[in-house]
Design a protein around this motif. Structure first.
Motif, short mmCIF file in Angstrom:
data_model
loop_
_atom_site.label_atom_id
_atom_site.label_comp_id
_atom_site.label_asym_id
_atom_site.label_seq_id
_atom_site.Cartn_x
_atom_site.Cartn_y
_atom_site.Cartn_z
N GLY A 1 3.53 -3.66 -9.39
CA GLY A 1 2.59 -4.51 -8.69
C GLY A 1 2.12 -4.06 -7.33
O GLY A 1 1.73 -4.89 -6.49
N ALA A 2 2.11 -2.75 -7.07
CA ALA A 2 1.57 -2.26 -5.80
C ALA A 2 0.11 -2.67 -5.65
O ALA A 2 -0.64 -2.71 -6.62
CB ALA A 2 1.71 -0.75 -5.72
N ALA A 3 -0.30 -2.99 -4.42
CA ALA A 3 -1.70 -3.34 -4.17
C ALA A 3 -2.61 -2.13 -4.33
O ALA A 3 -3.73 -2.23 -4.84
CB ALA A 3 -1.84 -3.94 -2.77
N SER A 4 -2.12 -0.95 -3.86
CA SER A 4 -2.86 0.30 -4.03
C SER A 4 -1.88 1.45 -3.97
O SER A 4 -0.81 1.34 -3.36
CB SER A 4 -3.93 0.47 -2.94
N VAL A 5 -2.24 2.54 -4.63
CA VAL A 5 -1.42 3.75 -4.59
C VAL A 5 -2.34 4.94 -4.35
O VAL A 5 -3.36 5.10 -5.04
CB VAL A 5 -0.61 3.96 -5.89
N THR A 6 -1.97 5.76 -3.39
CA THR A 6 -2.65 7.02 -3.11
C THR A 6 -1.70 8.15 -3.46
O THR A 6 -0.55 8.15 -3.02
CB THR A 6 -3.06 7.12 -1.64
N LYS B 1 0.87 -1.18 0.00
CA LYS B 1 0.00 0.00 0.00
C LYS B 1 0.91 1.23 0.00
O LYS B 1 1.64 1.46 0.96
CB LYS B 1 -0.91 -0.02 1.22
N VAL B 2 0.87 2.03 -1.07
CA VAL B 2 1.84 3.10 -1.31
C VAL B 2 1.16 4.46 -1.25
O VAL B 2 0.05 4.64 -1.77
CB VAL B 2 2.51 2.93 -2.70
N LEU B 3 1.83 5.42 -0.61
CA LEU B 3 1.38 6.81 -0.58
C LEU B 3 2.46 7.67 -1.24
O LEU B 3 3.61 7.69 -0.79
CB LEU B 3 1.16 7.27 0.86
N ASP B 4 2.09 8.38 -2.31
CA ASP B 4 3.03 9.23 -3.07
C ASP B 4 2.63 10.69 -2.85
O ASP B 4 1.61 11.15 -3.38
CB ASP B 4 2.95 8.86 -4.56
N CYS B 5 3.44 11.41 -2.05
CA CYS B 5 3.13 12.80 -1.72
C CYS B 5 3.93 13.75 -2.60
O CYS B 5 5.09 13.48 -2.92
CB CYS B 5 3.45 13.07 -0.25
N GLY C 1 -6.71 -1.32 -14.51
CA GLY C 1 -7.42 -2.52 -14.05
C GLY C 1 -6.74 -3.23 -12.91
O GLY C 1 -5.53 -3.42 -12.88
N GLY C 2 -7.53 -3.65 -11.92
CA GLY C 2 -7.04 -4.55 -10.88
C GLY C 2 -6.26 -3.89 -9.75
O GLY C 2 -5.82 -4.58 -8.84
N MET C 3 -6.08 -2.58 -9.79
CA MET C 3 -5.30 -1.91 -8.75
C MET C 3 -6.01 -0.63 -8.34
O MET C 3 -6.47 0.12 -9.19
CB MET C 3 -3.90 -1.58 -9.29
#
Length: 396
Positions: free
Chosen positions: A241-246, A222-226, A269-271
């Protein structure tokens, strides 16, 4: 050629090939050079030291070019420096996975005040000194001859031009007006960038290797890009392949372009991806209050310390930002934190992070040091060219 004479004892840095002479080191000027003229720099005994650009409006009154008295600084001198700089980047572009990089990096490429970035078939230039402004016809002609670009766009909108008596500008110099989005590739990822309206020269290619390295940790995370801008770290994380990115940025245009870049690469798709238009510090506090946690956080803020006089204030800002980031990480998570302030050296940055960890009640390991890439070289006699530094931290 007009002579500029140094005060006694002020020649040491010049002899060490540092390219800046500050106004306070000058004893007298033999004549009345116009700003941007090339002058001869002499020591107090009137012995030759170097040739350089002169500007009496700037704190850096002389920007040195050539230390060999028998090598004239003429059109061919500038053409040779351009050819050398461009040739030194050819291997970066050779395999076709990347077609954007910095071709000329100011003093570090012996061309003080000139920055040239390549975006596919287009070039963006920034001219920051009056001397370089005077020789722009030669610069443009040589860039056209070498690269035959579709356009050369002038992004000289930095406020630092005011110190050289120059107005800001944002105009087409050669070729056809670039489209609203110019498409480039970096690390095999496609980006649409807005040269005319984007920040700086349009895209931050100084994080090329750092984006790819950090993304190697992203699979399933789970990635956070500020301060995400148009998505350099975001897109690399998605690709790996990150599960999610904010992604968080204060610019609506940047986030809009980021969403287009996700579509451009068929990464939809898929993320799960979430974009937030917000002040990063405000958004981090909101995430904290909501109990959000992440596995990887990227903090890549703008320049907090434009000068040494701003370093204390900037250190406090960096500390608060990183404290918030550390509080949002799962135990053992990774914090990739950066400073693009030349006034902030690595040891001071580490100390700031140590303070942030103490305030956050966290333990931190520094596991990797990030640097600017080879197309942003650091000249041995000009350490000020090393502006980008970063640390990959494991936070417990």
């Amino acid at each position: 050629m007009i002579d500029v004479v140094l005060k006694k004892g002020k020649e040491k840095a010049v002899l060490h090939k540092h390219p800046w002479v500050f106004s306070g080191a000058i004893d007298n000027v033999k004549g009345k050079p116009a700003n941007g003229d090339i002058i001869r720099l002499l020591d107090s005994k009137k012995d030759f030291l170097a040739y350089g650009f002169y500007n009496d409006q700037s704190r850096v009154a002389v920007r040195l070019l050539e230390w060999d008295e028998n090598t004239p600084v003429d059109d061919n001198w500038f053409r040779d420096k351009i050819r050398t700089s461009v040739a030194g980047r050819a291997h970066i572009l050779a395999d076709g996975t990347t077609d954007t990089c910095r071709l000329i990096f100011s003093e570090s490429d012996y061309l003080p005040g000139l920055i040239v970035d390549k975006y596919a078939d287009h070039l963006a230039v920034q001219v920051l000194t009056s001397g370089m402004q005077n020789v722009m016809p030669v610069i443009i002609d040589e860039l056209k001859a070498l690269l035959n670009p579709a356009s050369i766009f002038d992004k000289s909108d930095a406020t630092s031009r005011q110190h050289e008596g120059l107005e800001t500008t944002n105009v087409l110099l050669a070729g056809n007006q670039p489209p609203e989005l110019v498409y480039v590739k970096e690390n095999g990822i496609s980006y649409g960038i807005n040269i005319a309206e984007g920040q700086k020269s349009g895209f931050y290619c100084d994080q090329r290797y750092n984006r790819e390295l950090l993304a190697s940790y992203a699979k399933g995370k789970k990635v956070l890009d500020c301060f995400c801008y148009t998505g350099g770290f975001t897109l690399n994380a998605i690709k790996h392949g990150a599960a999610s990115v904010t992604s968080v940025d204060s610019s609506a245009l940047a986030l809009e372009t980021l969403e287009k870049n996700i579509e451009l690469n068929n990464y939809g798709g898929g993320m799960q991806h979430n974009g937030f238009k917000s002040d990063v510090n405000v958004q981090l506090r909101k995430f904290r209050d909501e109990g959000e946690k992440f596995d990887i956080i990227v903090l890549d803020p703008p320049k907090y310390a434009p000068s040494r006089s701003a370093l204390d204030r900037a250190s406090r800002a960096y500390k608060d930002l990183n404290r918030l980031g550390m509080q949002l990480l799962n135990s053992g998570g990774l914090l990739a934190t950066f400073s693009c302030s030349g006034a902030m050296d690595m040891e001071t940055f580490k100390q700031v992070l140590a303070w942030a960890a103490l305030d956050a009640g966290k333990q931190v390991q520094f596991i990797y040091q990030f640097h600017q890439p080879e197309d942003h070289p650091v000249r041995a006699s000009f350490p000020e060219g090393e502006y980008l530094k970063g640390l990959l931290c494991r936070v417990w």
